[in-house]
Write an enzyme that holds these catalytic residues in place. Structure first.
Site, PDB file in Angstrom:
ATOM      1  N   ARG A  65      16.558   2.867  -0.868  1.00  0.00           N
ATOM      2  CA  ARG A  65      16.681   2.242  -2.194  1.00  0.00           C
ATOM      3  C   ARG A  65      18.067   1.631  -2.367  1.00  0.00           C
ATOM      4  NH1 ARG A  65      12.535   4.326  -6.039  1.00  0.00           N
ATOM      5  NH2 ARG A  65      13.706   3.065  -7.512  1.00  0.00           N
ATOM      6  N   ARG A 107      19.643   6.738  -3.612  1.00  0.00           N
ATOM      7  CA  ARG A 107      19.561   8.055  -4.278  1.00  0.00           C
ATOM      8  C   ARG A 107      19.080   9.149  -3.331  1.00  0.00           C
ATOM      9  NH1 ARG A 107      14.476   7.160  -8.344  1.00  0.00           N
ATOM     10  NH2 ARG A 107      15.779   5.438  -9.045  1.00  0.00           N
ATOM     11  N   HIS A 108      18.341   8.787  -2.290  1.00  0.00           N
ATOM     12  CA  HIS A 108      17.934   9.825  -1.335  1.00  0.00           C
ATOM     13  C   HIS A 108      18.252   9.400   0.104  1.00  0.00           C
ATOM     14  CE1 HIS A 108      14.344   7.363  -1.669  1.00  0.00           C
ATOM     15  NE2 HIS A 108      13.881   7.966  -2.757  1.00  0.00           N
ATOM     16  N   HIS A 140      12.277   5.406   2.246  1.00  0.00           N
ATOM     17  CA  HIS A 140      12.551   4.321   1.289  1.00  0.00           C
ATOM     18  C   HIS A 140      14.062   4.211   1.132  1.00  0.00           C
ATOM     19  CE1 HIS A 140      11.574   2.533  -2.978  1.00  0.00           C
ATOM     20  NE2 HIS A 140      12.414   1.790  -2.299  1.00  0.00           N
ATOM     21  N   THR A 149      10.080   7.091  -9.521  1.00  0.00           N
ATOM     22  CA  THR A 149       9.484   6.716  -8.239  1.00  0.00           C
ATOM     23  C   THR A 149       8.903   5.318  -8.424  1.00  0.00           C
ATOM     24  OG1 THR A 149       7.876   7.357  -6.545  1.00  0.00           O
ATOM     25  CG2 THR A 149       7.280   7.838  -8.823  1.00  0.00           C
ATOM     26  N   THR A 150       8.376   4.740  -7.319  1.00  0.00           N
ATOM     27  CA  THR A 150       7.832   3.386  -7.414  1.00  0.00           C
ATOM     28  C   THR A 150       6.723   3.362  -8.458  1.00  0.00           C
ATOM     29  OG1 THR A 150       8.185   3.357  -5.030  1.00  0.00           O
ATOM     30  CG2 THR A 150       7.057   1.453  -5.991  1.00  0.00           C
ATOM     31  N   HIS A 204       0.456   7.023  -2.761  1.00  0.00           N
ATOM     32  CA  HIS A 204       1.096   7.408  -4.016  1.00  0.00           C
ATOM     33  C   HIS A 204       0.255   8.461  -4.735  1.00  0.00           C
ATOM     34  CE1 HIS A 204       3.959   7.234  -7.259  1.00  0.00           C
ATOM     35  NE2 HIS A 204       4.685   6.454  -6.497  1.00  0.00           N
ATOM     36  N   ASN A 223       6.083  10.657   4.222  1.00  0.00           N
ATOM     37  CA  ASN A 223       7.280  10.181   3.530  1.00  0.00           C
ATOM     38  C   ASN A 223       8.257  11.355   3.362  1.00  0.00           C
ATOM     39  OD1 ASN A 223       9.098   9.660   1.350  1.00  0.00           O
ATOM     40  ND2 ASN A 223       7.842   7.913   0.761  1.00  0.00           N
ATOM     41  N   HIS A 243      11.963  13.010   0.012  1.00  0.00           N
ATOM     42  CA  HIS A 243      12.342  14.185  -0.779  1.00  0.00           C
ATOM     43  C   HIS A 243      13.169  15.194   0.015  1.00  0.00           C
ATOM     44  CE1 HIS A 243      10.352  12.746  -4.164  1.00  0.00           C
ATOM     45  NE2 HIS A 243       9.318  13.562  -4.262  1.00  0.00           N
ATOM     46  N   GLU A 281      10.266   1.572   3.699  1.00  0.00           N
ATOM     47  CA  GLU A 281       9.901   1.067   2.366  1.00  0.00           C
ATOM     48  C   GLU A 281      11.129   0.447   1.754  1.00  0.00           C
ATOM     49  OE1 GLU A 281       8.490   3.479  -0.980  1.00  0.00           O
ATOM     50  OE2 GLU A 281       7.134   4.334   0.484  1.00  0.00           O
ATOM     51  N   GLU A 333      -0.774  -1.990   1.119  1.00  0.00           N
ATOM     52  CA  GLU A 333      -0.891  -0.577   0.780  1.00  0.00           C
ATOM     53  C   GLU A 333      -1.352  -0.531  -0.671  1.00  0.00           C
ATOM     54  OE1 GLU A 333       2.136   2.232   1.985  1.00  0.00           O
ATOM     55  OE2 GLU A 333       1.815   3.406   0.168  1.00  0.00           O
TER      56      GLU A 333
END
Ligand code: PXP
Length: 252
Positions: A55, A59-60, A53, A110-111, A200, A10, A13, A80, A161
Site C-alpha cells: 500500500r 501500513r503492513h 498488498h 481494507t480494499t 475478499h 494473503n 496481516h 496487490e 478477481e
C-alpha cells in the site's frame, strides 16, 4: 469436486502484526513474526501463490518484504497494488508473477469496492499493458458487473478477481442473490477469455454458498486464514481451506 481450484494466501496481516510492535525499529534483532516464514508455511501446506498488498501508506507490507519474497525460490507472488506511478515503477522492477490492481483509499480499513475499470480505462490500460509486456499477468479486482468485466477484457488484462466482500457480508437470500451476480460475471468473463479469480471475506464456512459460481480458477484469502492461524496454526488453517475448496466448489 474442483481439484484445479488454486489458493492464494494473503499474508498482509502477518506484516500487520509485526508492524504493530516493530514499526519504529524494523532492524531490531528480535522482529517477529516473519512474513517470509508465513509464506513458506502456506506454500508447504499446499497454497499455490502468496498475495501481498504494497500500500502507498506501507501500513503492513514493506518494500523489503516484497524483495525478500521475490527472491524466494518457487514462490509465485501476486502483488496487490493501486495504480500509482510509484507502485507501478516498483512492480515493473520486481516483476512478480501476478499483479492484482485494486482501488486504494488512505482511510479504508481494507480494499472496499472494486475498481471502476470502465471509468478509469484511460489510466488503467497503460499500466495493464506495461505490466503484461513486462511478463506479469494482470488481474483487475472488480465488482461483479458486466460493464466492468467487459472493460477488463478490452484493456488487455489476463484475469479478473471478482470482489466477494458483499457476498461474504450478506446472509440468506441477499447472499444468494450476490452469488448469482458473481456467477453471471464469471460466465461473462470466462466467455471473454479472462481467468476468473475471486476474493475478499471468504471463509471455510461461506465457501459452500459460492458453489454456483462457475469457472473459478483461484481464490485469494487472507483475514480468515490468519485469524484461524491464531488458534490452529497457519499450516492447519491453509489445509482446512484447501479441503473446503475441493469439497464445496464446482470444477472450473
Ligand atoms: N483480494 C483482494 C483484491 C483484496 O484486496 C483482499 C484484501 O486484502 C483479499 C483478496 C483478501 O481478503 P480477505 O483478507 O478478506 O480474505
Amino acid at each position: 469436486m474442483n481439484t484445479s481450484l488454486k489458493l492464494g494466501v494473503n499474508v498482509d496481516h502477518v506484516a500487520t502484526l509485526r508492524q504493530a510492535r516493530y514499526r519504529t525499529m524494523p532492524e531490531a534483532h528480535n522482529v517477529e513474526p516473519s512474513v517470509l516464514e508465513a509464506a513458506r508455511t502456506a506454500l508447504r501446506a499446499g497454497a499455490h501463490s502468496i498475495t501481498i498488498h504494497l500500500r502507498a501508506d506501507r501500513r503492513h507490507i514493506q518494500d523489503a518484504d516484497v524483495w525478500e519474497l521475490r527472491k524466494e525460490p518457487g514462490l509465485l507472488m501476486n502483488l496487490e497494488m493501486g495504480n500509482t506511478p510509484e507502485i507501478v515503477a516498483i512492480a515493473l522492477q520486481v516483476k512478480p508473477a501476478f499483479v492484482c490492481l485494486v482501488p486504494e483509499h488512505r482511510e479504508e480499513v481494507t480494499t472496499e469496492g472494486g475498481l471502476d475499470v470502465a471509468g478509469l480505462r484511460g489510466s488503467l490500460e497503460a499500466t495493464v499493458r506495461a505490466l503484461e509486456a513486462n511478463g506479469t499477468r494482470v488481474s483487475l479486482f472488480i465488482d461483479p458487473e458486466a460493464e466492468q468485466v467487459r472493460a477488463s477484457a478490452a484493456i488487455g488484462a489476463s484475469m479478473v478477481e471478482l470482489h466477494t466482500g458483499t457476498f461474504a457480508n450478506e446472509t440468506g437470500e441477499k447472499r444468494a442473490e450476490e452469488a448469482r451476480r458473481l456467477a453471471e460475471a464469471a460466465e461473462l468473463a470466462h466467455g471473454l477469455g479472462l481467468q476468473v479469480n475471486a476474493g475478499h471475506g471468504l471463509t471455510v464456512a461461506n465457501l459452500k454458498d459460492l458453489a454456483g459460481v462457475p469457472h473459478l480458477a483461484e481464490l485469494n484469502i487472507g483475514h480468515h486464514l490468519v485469524s484461524r492461524a491464531v488458534t490452529v496454526g497457519l499450516e492447519a488453517a491453509v489445509k482446512e481451506m484447501l479441503a473446503a475448496m475441493s469439497n464445496s466448489l464446482s470444477p472450473a
